[in-house]
Design a protein around this motif. Structure first.
Motif, PDB file in Angstrom:
ATOM      1  N   PRO A 213      29.971 126.534  50.727  1.00  0.00           N
ATOM      2  CA  PRO A 213      30.151 127.388  51.736  1.00  0.00           C
ATOM      3  C   PRO A 213      31.474 127.107  52.358  1.00  0.00           C
ATOM      4  O   PRO A 213      31.765 125.782  52.680  1.00  0.00           O
ATOM      5  N   TYR A 214      32.288 128.006  52.415  1.00  0.00           N
ATOM      6  CA  TYR A 214      33.647 127.643  53.136  1.00  0.00           C
ATOM      7  C   TYR A 214      33.542 128.086  54.836  1.00  0.00           C
ATOM      8  O   TYR A 214      33.195 129.219  55.113  1.00  0.00           O
ATOM      9  N   PRO A 215      33.835 126.950  55.546  1.00  0.00           N
ATOM     10  CA  PRO A 215      33.456 127.117  56.864  1.00  0.00           C
ATOM     11  C   PRO A 215      34.577 128.096  57.611  1.00  0.00           C
ATOM     12  O   PRO A 215      35.814 128.390  57.223  1.00  0.00           O
ATOM     13  N   GLN A 216      34.041 129.021  58.351  1.00  0.00           N
ATOM     14  CA  GLN A 216      34.804 130.120  59.380  1.00  0.00           C
ATOM     15  C   GLN A 216      34.201 130.154  60.635  1.00  0.00           C
ATOM     16  O   GLN A 216      33.019 129.984  60.688  1.00  0.00           O
ATOM     17  N   ASP A 217      34.899 130.728  61.658  1.00  0.00           N
ATOM     18  CA  ASP A 217      34.605 130.880  63.050  1.00  0.00           C
ATOM     19  C   ASP A 217      33.842 132.137  63.017  1.00  0.00           C
ATOM     20  O   ASP A 217      32.829 132.189  63.586  1.00  0.00           O
ATOM     21  N   TYR A 218      34.469 133.222  62.568  1.00  0.00           N
ATOM     22  CA  TYR A 218      34.265 134.657  62.915  1.00  0.00           C
ATOM     23  C   TYR A 218      32.951 134.851  62.260  1.00  0.00           C
ATOM     24  O   TYR A 218      32.055 135.681  62.926  1.00  0.00           O
ATOM     25  N   PHE A 222      26.739 129.536  58.761  1.00  0.00           N
ATOM     26  CA  PHE A 222      25.496 128.884  59.346  1.00  0.00           C
ATOM     27  C   PHE A 222      25.240 129.622  60.842  1.00  0.00           C
ATOM     28  O   PHE A 222      24.679 129.233  61.522  1.00  0.00           O
ATOM     29  N   GLY A 223      26.061 130.659  61.244  1.00  0.00           N
ATOM     30  CA  GLY A 223      26.019 131.385  62.356  1.00  0.00           C
ATOM     31  C   GLY A 223      26.558 130.336  63.788  1.00  0.00           C
ATOM     32  O   GLY A 223      26.002 130.884  64.787  1.00  0.00           O
ATOM     33  N   VAL A 224      27.131 129.426  63.581  1.00  0.00           N
ATOM     34  CA  VAL A 224      27.360 128.572  64.645  1.00  0.00           C
ATOM     35  C   VAL A 224      29.040 128.539  65.063  1.00  0.00           C
ATOM     36  O   VAL A 224      29.430 128.589  65.866  1.00  0.00           O
ATOM     37  N   GLY A 225      29.929 128.476  63.859  1.00  0.00           N
ATOM     38  CA  GLY A 225      31.508 128.336  63.622  1.00  0.00           C
ATOM     39  C   GLY A 225      31.841 127.019  64.411  1.00  0.00           C
ATOM     40  O   GLY A 225      31.120 126.126  64.708  1.00  0.00           O
ATOM     41  N   GLY A 226      33.156 126.877  64.328  1.00  0.00           N
ATOM     42  CA  GLY A 226      33.642 125.691  65.123  1.00  0.00           C
ATOM     43  C   GLY A 226      33.427 124.344  64.515  1.00  0.00           C
ATOM     44  O   GLY A 226      33.129 124.500  63.111  1.00  0.00           O
ATOM     45  N   ALA A 230      31.699 123.678  60.500  1.00  0.00           N
ATOM     46  CA  ALA A 230      32.497 122.913  59.608  1.00  0.00           C
ATOM     47  C   ALA A 230      31.742 121.771  59.100  1.00  0.00           C
ATOM     48  O   ALA A 230      31.523 121.319  57.848  1.00  0.00           O
ATOM     49  N   GLU A 231      31.087 121.048  60.142  1.00  0.00           N
ATOM     50  CA  GLU A 231      30.327 119.829  59.614  1.00  0.00           C
ATOM     51  C   GLU A 231      29.186 120.126  58.806  1.00  0.00           C
ATOM     52  O   GLU A 231      28.686 119.554  57.863  1.00  0.00           O
ATOM     53  N   LEU A 232      28.346 121.242  59.120  1.00  0.00           N
ATOM     54  CA  LEU A 232      27.298 121.640  58.413  1.00  0.00           C
ATOM     55  C   LEU A 232      27.650 122.118  56.879  1.00  0.00           C
ATOM     56  O   LEU A 232      26.778 121.744  55.995  1.00  0.00           O
ATOM     57  N   ALA A 233      28.686 122.834  56.814  1.00  0.00           N
ATOM     58  CA  ALA A 233      29.344 123.030  55.555  1.00  0.00           C
ATOM     59  C   ALA A 233      29.549 121.717  54.718  1.00  0.00           C
ATOM     60  O   ALA A 233      29.251 121.676  53.413  1.00  0.00           O
TER      61      ALA A 233
END
Length: 529
Positions: A213-218, A222-226, A230-233
């Motif tokens: 998974p590549y983290p993103q905010d929008y 994981f439905g949380v962003g920020g 990113a830490e979950l990713a």
């Protein structure tokens, strides 16, 4: 009779020239003047017909795989800086820039001078991988720009002329060096169109690469962003590698983009980049940074990895490093250099003109602080565009880094795929905005998972005045699409951003002398989009 530009697809408008009033008072002079006018109109008709003929022949002769030509039915005949002129006389502000290839815009004087110098010298243009003074100068300048942790012990492999060739070489390199075969890549990635590069990209039809998974905010997976998203990713990645039952064997390498371009202009968070570097380093997994589009100042640092302070083991470079000409290289840590002679080759890996143009471009960007300017100007442009998020319901998010900017179009009339999530992407609205931009004399690209993101990739030499013209035209295009049923039927298109004062048709985006100011261009051009 002077000729100024009209809206694309229409004949250039006429403008009263000095002495025209006197001609009106003199019948003889008026007759001559009218003759010139008729000829000018006839020339315009002929030019438009010639352009239509070229486009028609292209559609019948070229592959069905052609892309940009479908959305941009223009025939460029001249270009300078940010400006492209079509065969029909129409002019455009080019925020595609060869998909990010033109760091200094079209036909920059230092690039042309470097190319002419090689041509006039009698130097060979094709040398395979032999050493030449031109190649030595390019390599020296390239190494001067590399992140310090890599520059001190770097090796470079010249590849075929495209970025995808360099990706193939990078994958082959880490597999050879580690003796392993698996590759880690990310959702939404784009690394090229050859077999190995496609396998590592987000749209791969066959899953031969482990996707992370590549983290993103929008649209956070994981439905949380920020920071939390990113830490979950990062934890997902770590768990997958450490779980003996995950089905993922120790990989040969990991490849990522510091900013996903074709994936929708999604910048990686700096803290996530550092966590990924920690995870890969602790497990002896070579980290490959794909800087094909993000490199050479585009994101506000010379290389996008520098935002996070991460030093990758391998960097894939192309596009802007050739100064508008085809060139691609892989730069990597010396202990990975275990190839046998001839293990990777390519007939056109010794492009002397591209190396000369590339060295000139790298030096110009470095010496004139264009990366720093891209950071400052990009912040201002993104800040201005973010007003569109509140002004138009169809604008989901504005994001980017430096002069790599994206505007995601959404359909607010449809339900989100997940509760509380954003509306679905609206590729038909993005395409409509692209068409409206072209009508206003602005060339933009589309990207994103569903081609729902309007992308801006202007040259680093764009002036403040030109940036304002670009933003005005884009805002105008969004407003037009938002209010028309064919553009999605989004009701309640509200006011434009407060800075807007004049319509694009009245914006004077005059290009100034780039030799005295690195942020200016070197021709005088009127835009009446």
């Amino acid at each position: 009779m002077a000729v100024t530009e009209s809206a694309p697809g229409t004949a250039p408008a006429t403008q009263e020239a000095p002495g025209a009033r006197a001609m009106q008072e003199n019948p003889t002079a008026r007759t001559a003047h009218e003759t010139v006018t008729v000829r000018t109109v006839q020339e315009n008709v002929t030019a438009r017909a010639a352009q239509e003929g070229i486009l028609r022949r292209q559609s019948t002769r070229e592959s069905a795989a052609r892309t940009y030509a479908r959305a941009l039915p223009i025939v460029p005949v001249r270009a300078r800086g940010l400006t492209i002129e079509g065969a029909d006389g129409s002019r455009y502000l080019d925020c595609l820039s060869g998909a990010g290839t033109l760091a200094l815009g079209h036909n920059h004087p230092v690039v042309l001078e470097a190319i002419r110098k090689v041509l006039d010298s009698g130097a060979p243009l094709h040398v395979l991988d032999l050493a030449t003074p031109v190649k030595d100068a390019f390599t020296t300048e390239l190494f001067r720009t590399l992140p310090p942790g890599l520059a001190d012990r770097a090796r470079v492999q010249f590849c075929g002329p495209a970025g995808t060739d360099a990706v193939e070489a990078a994958l082959k390199l880490v597999r050879t060096a580690t003796g392993r075969s698996g590759i880690l890549a990310f959702t939404g990635a784009y690394h090229g169109m050859t077999e190995g590069a496609l396998a590592a990209s987000g749209g791969a039809p066959d899953v031969r690469v482990t996707r992370l998974p590549y983290p993103q905010d929008y649209r956070c997976p994981f439905g949380v962003g920020g920071e939390h998203g990113a830490e979950l990713a990062a934890r997902w990645t770590q768990s997958l590698l450490d779980d003996a039952k995950s089905g993922v064997t120790s990989p040969a390498g990991m490849i990522l983009e510091p900013v996903q371009g074709e994936g929708g202009v999604i910048p990686a968070r700096d803290d996530w980049m550092r966590r990924i570097r920690e995870i890969t380093a602790a497990r002896s997994i070579p980290l490959i940074a794909d800087e094909v589009q993000t490199g050479v100042g585009r994101t506000g640092t010379f290389w996008a990895v520098e935002h996070s302070g991460v030093t990758p083991d391998v960097m894939v470079l192309s596009k802007a490093i050739g100064g508008s000409l085809p060139l691609a290289v892989v730069v990597y840590r010396d202990d990975l250099d275990v190839w046998e002679p001839g293990a990777h080759a390519g007939t056109f890996r010794g492009n002397q003109l591209a190396m000369a143009a590339g060295a000139a471009t790298l030096a110009y960007v470095r010496e004139n602080g264009l990366a720093e300017r891209a950071a400052a100007l990009g912040d201002r442009m993104i800040g201005r565009l973010r007003a569109l998020e509140s002004d138009f319901a169809c604008v989901g998010e504005v994001r980017g880094r430096g002069l790599m900017i994206g505007v995601e179009l959404v359909d607010p009339g449809k339900s989100a795929a997940t509760p509380g999530g954003p509306p679905p992407a609206a590729p038909e609205l993005a395409a409509a905005v692209q068409r409206q931009c072209l009508r206003r004399g602005l060339i933009v690209e589309l990207g994103g998972r569903h081609a729902g993101v309007v992308r801006l990739l202007p040259p680093l030499t764009i002036t403040d005045e030109q940036a304002t013209a670009v933003l005005d035209r884009l805002a105008d295009a969004v407003a037009e699409v938002a209010k028309t049923p064919t553009g999605g039927g989004v009701p309640g298109a509200r006011k434009l951003p407060a800075e807007r004062t004049e319509p694009p048709e009245q914006t004077d985006a005059t290009e100034q002398n780039e030799q005295t100011d690195p942020t200016k261009q070197n021709d005088q051009t009127e835009y009446t989009g």
